[in-house]
Design an enzyme around this catalytic site. Structure first.
Site, PDB file in Angstrom:
ATOM      1  N   TRP A   7      81.505  45.391  12.266  1.00 49.29           N
ATOM      2  CA  TRP A   7      81.092  44.702  13.487  1.00 49.29           C
ATOM      3  C   TRP A   7      81.635  43.277  13.506  1.00 49.29           C
ATOM      4  CZ3 TRP A   7      78.678  47.308  17.268  1.00 49.29           C
ATOM      5  CH2 TRP A   7      77.830  48.378  16.972  1.00 49.29           C
ATOM      6  N   ASP A   8      82.309  42.901  14.565  1.00 49.88           N
ATOM      7  CA  ASP A   8      82.565  41.483  14.811  1.00 49.88           C
ATOM      8  C   ASP A   8      81.220  40.844  15.158  1.00 49.88           C
ATOM      9  OD1 ASP A   8      83.987  39.046  15.481  1.00 49.88           O
ATOM     10  OD2 ASP A   8      83.635  39.589  17.576  1.00 49.88           O
ATOM     11  N   VAL A   9      81.111  39.546  14.975  1.00 51.26           N
ATOM     12  CA  VAL A   9      79.838  38.864  15.221  1.00 51.26           C
ATOM     13  C   VAL A   9      79.837  38.124  16.563  1.00 51.26           C
ATOM     14  CG1 VAL A   9      78.198  37.122  14.393  1.00 51.26           C
ATOM     15  CG2 VAL A   9      79.343  38.657  12.766  1.00 51.26           C
ATOM     16  N   THR A  12      80.272  39.650  20.182  1.00 47.00           N
ATOM     17  CA  THR A  12      80.097  41.092  20.044  1.00 47.00           C
ATOM     18  C   THR A  12      78.627  41.347  19.748  1.00 47.00           C
ATOM     19  OG1 THR A  12      82.388  41.403  19.298  1.00 47.00           O
ATOM     20  CG2 THR A  12      80.833  43.188  18.841  1.00 47.00           C
ATOM     21  N   ASP A 180      85.291  42.173  20.278  1.00 47.24           N
ATOM     22  CA  ASP A 180      85.696  41.773  21.623  1.00 47.24           C
ATOM     23  C   ASP A 180      87.103  41.186  21.668  1.00 47.24           C
ATOM     24  OD1 ASP A 180      84.605  39.343  20.231  1.00 47.24           O
ATOM     25  OD2 ASP A 180      85.269  38.395  22.085  1.00 47.24           O
TER      26      ASP A 180
END
Length: 231
Positions: A7-9, A12, A180
């Site tokens: 997961w990007d943080v 996102t 994103d």
């Protein structure tokens, strides 16, 4: 079937723009400068440009943290305050607040135990660890990979390969990155050979030529992607 999600943080799992606006207003108020929407818009543009340059290896993280304020102050004609003064105030404020995108914490909690979940971010270590901890996301993740600690920035393939080596029983064909940024997350996924899910809530056009395996406008669509993988 995917068994690992990266997961990007920022922008996102968490709404970086809201945190950024809060931190910027607080920092300017601390030094008794008036903030307005035009300054915020200009800072966003300058900041985005610096992060793109970081991804390309044109500036260091240290240069980014002060350079964006140097550029902003020069454009606005602001004197009497240095980037070295405001940068740490801004960074501390940035890590003290969080806003979820699409109720992301609930989603990650629901997926916990079904897939392994890791946060992958180019952010500043202290800032990212603090807000991930405060938000509860750190407690849900199986691990956190921050570029400063890894030694490379996304989309550098060395960032991803370093992460892969630290994930138990990692298999590229069973990993999915969700983010994103085309230039950071998706490009990095392309370079490292894993499936890419572009989080695109604003329905931006993609002229990058990069491989996108999935495009979503809501994070909960990841659950649908995973369910489609089940035999």
């Amino acid at each position: 079937m995917y068994n690992t999600i990266l997961w990007d943080v920022d922008q996102t799992l968490l709404d970086f723009e809201k945190s950024q606006d809060y931190a910027l207003r607080l920092s300017f108020e601390r030094f008794h400068f008036t903030m307005n929407e035009e300054i915020i818009r200009r800072y966003r543009a300058i900041n985005d440009a610096y992060w793109k340059r970081l991804e390309l290896g044109q500036v260091t993280k240290k240069e980014l943290l002060t350079g964006r304020f140097d550029t902003l102050f020069e454009e606005l004609g602001i004197t009497g305050i240095s980037s070295a003064d405001i940068a740490p105030v801004y960074q501390e404020a940035l890590g003290s607040v969080y806003y979820f995108k699409d109720d992301s914490l609930t989603l990650c909690r629901k997926l916990k135990g079904t897939v392994k979940q890791y946060a992958v971010t180019n952010g500043v270590v202290s800032t990212q660890r603090n807000k991930l901890s405060l938000s509860g996301l750190m407690q849900v993740m199986d691990g956190i990979f921050i570029s400063e600690e890894v030694g490379y920035e996304k989309p550098d393939v060395r960032f991803f390969e370093t992460c892969f080596r630290q994930i138990p029983d990692f298999q590229k064909d069973k990993a999915l990155i969700v983010g994103d940024s085309l230039t950071s997350d998706i490009k990095g996924g392309n370079l490292s050979g894993i499936a890419c899910c572009w989080y695109n809530p604003l329905r931006k056009e993609n002229a990058s030529g990069l491989r996108i395996d999935y495009e979503i406008t809501n994070l909960w669509e990841v659950e649908e992607i995973l369910s489609c993988q089940n035999p």
